[in-house]
Design a protein around this motif. Structure first.
Motif, PDB file in Angstrom:
ATOM      1  N   ASN A   1      17.678   3.705 -13.995  1.00  0.00           N
ATOM      2  CA  ASN A   1      16.438   3.310 -13.423  1.00  0.00           C
ATOM      3  C   ASN A   1      15.882   4.152 -12.045  1.00  0.00           C
ATOM      4  O   ASN A   1      15.368   3.452 -11.378  1.00  0.00           O
ATOM      5  N   SER A   2      16.328   5.270 -12.209  1.00  0.00           N
ATOM      6  CA  SER A   2      16.084   5.859 -11.006  1.00  0.00           C
ATOM      7  C   SER A   2      14.891   7.080 -11.463  1.00  0.00           C
ATOM      8  O   SER A   2      15.054   8.370 -10.826  1.00  0.00           O
ATOM      9  N   ASP A   3      13.908   6.665 -12.072  1.00  0.00           N
ATOM     10  CA  ASP A   3      12.728   7.561 -12.221  1.00  0.00           C
ATOM     11  C   ASP A   3      11.867   7.752 -10.797  1.00  0.00           C
ATOM     12  O   ASP A   3      12.019   6.855  -9.801  1.00  0.00           O
ATOM     13  N   TYR A   4      11.244   8.785 -10.511  1.00  0.00           N
ATOM     14  CA  TYR A   4      10.675   9.168  -9.389  1.00  0.00           C
ATOM     15  C   TYR A   4       9.082   8.917  -9.597  1.00  0.00           C
ATOM     16  O   TYR A   4       8.616   9.168 -10.566  1.00  0.00           O
ATOM     17  N   LYS A   5       8.582   8.129  -8.555  1.00  0.00           N
ATOM     18  CA  LYS A   5       7.153   7.871  -8.289  1.00  0.00           C
ATOM     19  C   LYS A   5       6.906   8.214  -6.867  1.00  0.00           C
ATOM     20  O   LYS A   5       7.506   7.619  -5.913  1.00  0.00           O
ATOM     21  N   PRO A   6       5.861   8.957  -6.681  1.00  0.00           N
ATOM     22  CA  PRO A   6       5.506   9.004  -5.240  1.00  0.00           C
ATOM     23  C   PRO A   6       5.048   7.894  -4.677  1.00  0.00           C
ATOM     24  O   PRO A   6       4.841   6.727  -5.220  1.00  0.00           O
ATOM     25  N   LEU A   7       5.519   7.634  -3.258  1.00  0.00           N
ATOM     26  CA  LEU A   7       5.116   6.732  -2.447  1.00  0.00           C
ATOM     27  C   LEU A   7       3.654   6.308  -2.406  1.00  0.00           C
ATOM     28  O   LEU A   7       2.693   7.352  -2.109  1.00  0.00           O
ATOM     29  N   LYS A   8       3.055   5.129  -2.409  1.00  0.00           N
ATOM     30  CA  LYS A   8       1.671   4.655  -2.272  1.00  0.00           C
ATOM     31  C   LYS A   8       1.772   4.174  -0.790  1.00  0.00           C
ATOM     32  O   LYS A   8       2.371   3.340  -0.807  1.00  0.00           O
ATOM     33  N   THR A   9       0.730   4.850  -0.142  1.00  0.00           N
ATOM     34  CA  THR A   9       0.729   4.277   1.227  1.00  0.00           C
ATOM     35  C   THR A   9      -0.646   3.426   1.312  1.00  0.00           C
ATOM     36  O   THR A   9      -1.279   3.350   0.414  1.00  0.00           O
ATOM     37  N   ASP A  10      -0.669   2.500   2.334  1.00  0.00           N
ATOM     38  CA  ASP A  10      -1.833   1.677   2.510  1.00  0.00           C
ATOM     39  C   ASP A  10      -3.067   2.454   3.287  1.00  0.00           C
ATOM     40  O   ASP A  10      -3.960   1.541   3.629  1.00  0.00           O
ATOM     41  N   MET A  11      -3.013   3.678   3.272  1.00  0.00           N
ATOM     42  CA  MET A  11      -4.116   4.371   3.849  1.00  0.00           C
ATOM     43  C   MET A  11      -4.874   5.341   2.910  1.00  0.00           C
ATOM     44  O   MET A  11      -4.269   5.914   1.783  1.00  0.00           O
ATOM     45  N   GLN A  12      -6.079   5.568   3.159  1.00  0.00           N
ATOM     46  CA  GLN A  12      -6.680   6.511   2.270  1.00  0.00           C
ATOM     47  C   GLN A  12      -6.297   7.857   2.570  1.00  0.00           C
ATOM     48  O   GLN A  12      -6.278   8.294   3.723  1.00  0.00           O
ATOM     49  N   PRO A  13      -5.777   8.711   1.611  1.00  0.00           N
ATOM     50  CA  PRO A  13      -5.388   9.922   1.842  1.00  0.00           C
ATOM     51  C   PRO A  13      -6.321  11.076   1.947  1.00  0.00           C
ATOM     52  O   PRO A  13      -7.499  10.656   1.728  1.00  0.00           O
TER      53      PRO A  13
ATOM     54  N   TYR B   1      -0.866   7.341   9.663  1.00  0.00           N
ATOM     55  CA  TYR B   1      -0.361   7.714   8.574  1.00  0.00           C
ATOM     56  C   TYR B   1       1.269   8.010   8.410  1.00  0.00           C
ATOM     57  O   TYR B   1       2.029   7.721   7.384  1.00  0.00           O
ATOM     58  N   ASN B   2       1.970   8.421   9.513  1.00  0.00           N
ATOM     59  CA  ASN B   2       3.274   8.370   9.694  1.00  0.00           C
ATOM     60  C   ASN B   2       3.899   6.840   9.528  1.00  0.00           C
ATOM     61  O   ASN B   2       4.700   6.601   8.814  1.00  0.00           O
ATOM     62  N   SER B   3       3.277   6.016  10.227  1.00  0.00           N
ATOM     63  CA  SER B   3       3.698   4.571  10.380  1.00  0.00           C
ATOM     64  C   SER B   3       3.498   3.980   8.568  1.00  0.00           C
ATOM     65  O   SER B   3       4.254   3.340   8.075  1.00  0.00           O
ATOM     66  N   SER B   4       2.253   4.469   8.112  1.00  0.00           N
ATOM     67  CA  SER B   4       2.276   4.047   6.473  1.00  0.00           C
ATOM     68  C   SER B   4       3.301   4.782   5.572  1.00  0.00           C
ATOM     69  O   SER B   4       3.872   3.986   4.707  1.00  0.00           O
ATOM     70  N   VAL B   5       3.532   6.080   6.028  1.00  0.00           N
ATOM     71  CA  VAL B   5       4.525   6.515   5.139  1.00  0.00           C
ATOM     72  C   VAL B   5       5.816   5.728   5.235  1.00  0.00           C
ATOM     73  O   VAL B   5       6.630   5.310   4.336  1.00  0.00           O
ATOM     74  N   ARG B   6       6.246   5.362   6.537  1.00  0.00           N
ATOM     75  CA  ARG B   6       7.571   4.840   6.851  1.00  0.00           C
ATOM     76  C   ARG B   6       7.489   3.357   6.156  1.00  0.00           C
ATOM     77  O   ARG B   6       8.740   3.113   5.726  1.00  0.00           O
ATOM     78  N   LYS B   7       6.482   2.758   6.118  1.00  0.00           N
ATOM     79  CA  LYS B   7       6.632   1.334   5.769  1.00  0.00           C
ATOM     80  C   LYS B   7       6.400   1.297   4.358  1.00  0.00           C
ATOM     81  O   LYS B   7       7.272   0.562   3.724  1.00  0.00           O
ATOM     82  N   SER B   8       5.828   2.412   3.548  1.00  0.00           N
ATOM     83  CA  SER B   8       5.903   2.440   1.930  1.00  0.00           C
ATOM     84  C   SER B   8       7.335   2.760   1.748  1.00  0.00           C
ATOM     85  O   SER B   8       8.046   2.213   0.630  1.00  0.00           O
ATOM     86  N   TRP B   9       8.021   3.773   2.229  1.00  0.00           N
ATOM     87  CA  TRP B   9       9.198   3.972   1.981  1.00  0.00           C
ATOM     88  C   TRP B   9      10.220   3.109   2.185  1.00  0.00           C
ATOM     89  O   TRP B   9      11.000   2.799   1.263  1.00  0.00           O
TER      90      TRP B   9
ATOM     91  N   SER C   1       9.750  -0.420   2.091  1.00  0.00           N
ATOM     92  CA  SER C   1       9.371  -1.186   1.157  1.00  0.00           C
ATOM     93  C   SER C   1       9.954  -0.909  -0.159  1.00  0.00           C
ATOM     94  O   SER C   1      10.606  -1.492  -1.072  1.00  0.00           O
ATOM     95  N   GLN C   2       9.807   0.692  -0.428  1.00  0.00           N
ATOM     96  CA  GLN C   2      10.411   1.031  -1.844  1.00  0.00           C
ATOM     97  C   GLN C   2      12.067   0.803  -2.017  1.00  0.00           C
ATOM     98  O   GLN C   2      12.678   0.201  -2.548  1.00  0.00           O
ATOM     99  N   MET C   3      12.768   1.052  -0.573  1.00  0.00           N
ATOM    100  CA  MET C   3      14.298   0.920  -0.452  1.00  0.00           C
ATOM    101  C   MET C   3      14.627  -0.604  -0.687  1.00  0.00           C
ATOM    102  O   MET C   3      15.640  -0.974  -1.484  1.00  0.00           O
ATOM    103  N   ILE C   4      13.537  -1.596  -0.532  1.00  0.00           N
ATOM    104  CA  ILE C   4      14.046  -3.144  -0.609  1.00  0.00           C
ATOM    105  C   ILE C   4      13.610  -3.543  -2.150  1.00  0.00           C
ATOM    106  O   ILE C   4      14.422  -4.099  -2.727  1.00  0.00           O
ATOM    107  N   ASN C   5      12.727  -2.831  -2.704  1.00  0.00           N
ATOM    108  CA  ASN C   5      12.168  -3.446  -3.891  1.00  0.00           C
ATOM    109  C   ASN C   5      12.365  -2.702  -5.152  1.00  0.00           C
ATOM    110  O   ASN C   5      12.276  -3.353  -6.042  1.00  0.00           O
ATOM    111  N   THR C   6      12.827  -1.546  -5.102  1.00  0.00           N
ATOM    112  CA  THR C   6      12.766  -0.641  -6.269  1.00  0.00           C
ATOM    113  C   THR C   6      13.978  -0.849  -7.048  1.00  0.00           C
ATOM    114  O   THR C   6      14.880  -1.322  -6.494  1.00  0.00           O
ATOM    115  N   SER C   7      14.095  -0.694  -8.311  1.00  0.00           N
ATOM    116  CA  SER C   7      15.290  -0.504  -9.095  1.00  0.00           C
ATOM    117  C   SER C   7      15.816   0.681  -8.930  1.00  0.00           C
ATOM    118  O   SER C   7      17.172   0.907  -9.423  1.00  0.00           O
TER     119      SER C   7
END
Length: 455
Positions: free
Chosen positions: A41-53, A78-86, A88-94
């Protein structure tokens, strides 16, 4: 040791701890099958941030503008957004195993920059290559704008070599301090990396005009070496595999190294041509990984602690900064390692003030207590600049725990669920203290013990 305890140990090391939705799985699945599931279950997907890239071109235009405020503000956001996205990924991802190893590589190849798109780029390098090949990872990191910038290799030119990157490549990233190489090897390899830089858009460039094309002598070999040659020569050395294996063993297994096991693992790692998944298999499918001396032997890092709490205890954050302030207060902020050596580990995470704070955080999350505290000044991080004070108080701490969503957990044996090695005296003390209180209070009380800091 029963199957549930083995699985609890496994998910605390190959991930960020028990998830409230997976209790039955941990009870019923064979540990080897659970590991295979974590790996599959360790597929890679880029982080999705809450900011317009922004495009590299747009970012470059912002950086060159006379008014630097929009550029600085974008980087902060953007640093804050990346931090929060990652986070969240640690918490929720399989993909727990991938994110756990990405966190390891973040501390191993430590960089700390203002430039947010460079930060995002290197975090994705860690995440993409987390379970891949260490050789590929070293090359990608070495050519990333984040590393080239942080260790000043864009200033490494044939007329005046800069040794920063060449030194840390061997000292911290591949061979270990003082292991195998000499000061002469550092100077020679610095010459080989002359010309390695990046352009205005953050793309790697190899400037031949700035490259020292003369003969070099490095680790006993002679030739007209460039940076690629230097990395390949280092990777030819079994000592490199041994150094990396030792660090991974301390991160995943035990702070006290078992040299016989590390030698066995590093031989396998080297023979696999640095395949990281092969090393994971050897660790997590072994019987010794589940031995008593490895259970509860590690102190959780701040990120492991906070992410682990959020996996077992679902919550909404009305002020998202609160959680990240907890991590900062405890000494670990994603994207902000203290220096090129990365974060500390083991007992270095704990002192009298941080232990008390760790023990208070679960009750603050539950709304039972409040915090009014400032983080320690860290001039390594602040680089002489004034640090904005982080104060967590009642108004900021607007966290809602979804107790209804974990009613099944509250009916479990909470001591066995939450602690690595529950002892009878501790159980009696906490049970007596909570005799007239709810299971919610019992859960928070257990999470507020020194024993909960261990995994």
């Amino acid at each position: 040791m029963n199957q549930f305890l083995k699985n609890k140990h496994l998910v605390s090391r190959a991930g960020f701890g028990i998830h409230h939705n997976d209790i039955e799985k941990y009870r019923n699945l064979n540990p080897k099958k659970l590991y295979q599931e974590l790996k599959n279950n360790s597929d890679y997907k880029p982080l999705k941030t809450d900011m317009q890239p922004v495009t590299p071109q747009q970012y470059q235009e912002m950086s060159k503008a006379t008014d630097r405020k929009p550029y600085n503000q974008f980087n902060r956001n953007y640093n804050s957004s990346v931090r929060k996205s990652w986070h969240s990924q640690m918490i929720n991802t399989s993909s727990q195993l991938r994110e756990k190893m990405a966190l390891f590589w973040h501390g191993h190849f430590a960089t700390r920059l203002q430039q947010s798109i460079f930060n995002k780029d290197i975090i994705e390098i860690f995440r993409k290559n987390a379970l891949g090949n260490f050789r590929d990872l070293v090359f990608e990191v070495s050519k990333s704008p984040a590393m080239l910038n942080f260790l000043n290799n864009q200033q490494n030119k044939k007329a005046k070599p800069n040794e920063n990157f060449a030194r840390e490549l061997m000292e911290l990233f591949t061979l270990g301090r003082g292991n195998l190489y000499t000061e002469k090897d550092i100077k020679e390899s610095a010459r080989a990396f002359t010309g390695w830089s990046y352009n205005a858009f953050g793309e790697f460039t190899d400037n031949k005009k700035q490259h020292d094309s003369e003969e070099k002598v490095f680790l006993g070999k002679t030739g007209n070496f460039d940076g690629n040659d230097i990395i390949n020569i280092i990777l030819e050395k079994p000592e490199c595999a041994h150094f990396i294996t030792g660090k991974i063993y301390k991160f995943l297994v035990n702070e006290n190294p078992d040299e016989k096991i590390i030698k066995f693992l590093s031989d396998k790692f080297y023979k696999s041509n640095y395949d990281i998944t092969t090393l994971m298999d050897e660790i997590f499918l072994s019987d010794w990984f589940f031995s008593d001396k490895n259970i509860g032997a590690k102190i959780k890092s701040p990120v492991e602690l906070i992410v682990g709490i959020r996996r077992i205890m679902p919550m909404d954050l009305q002020n998202g900064d609160t959680i990240y302030n907890f991590e900062k207060l405890l000494g670990q902020e994603l994207l902000q390692p203290p220096n090129v050596a990365g974060w500390p580990s083991g007992t270095l995470w704990i002192d009298s003030s941080t232990l008390l704070l760790r023990m208070r955080i679960p009750a603050v999350m539950a709304g039972y207590k409040t915090l009014n505290i400032e983080p320690k000044s860290n001039d390594d991080v602040n680089m002489g600049k004034d640090e904005k004070k982080v104060v967590v108080n009642k108004k900021q701490n607007t966290i809602t725990i979804h107790w209804d969503g974990i009613s099944n957990i509250l009916n479990e044996d909470l001591f066995n669920l939450l602690l690595s090695n529950p002892n009878n005296n501790l159980q009696k003390m906490i049970t007596d203290f909570n005799s007239d209180k709810s299971k919610k209070h019992l859960m928070i009380s257990i999470m507020s013990t020194p024993e909960y800091q261990l995994c």
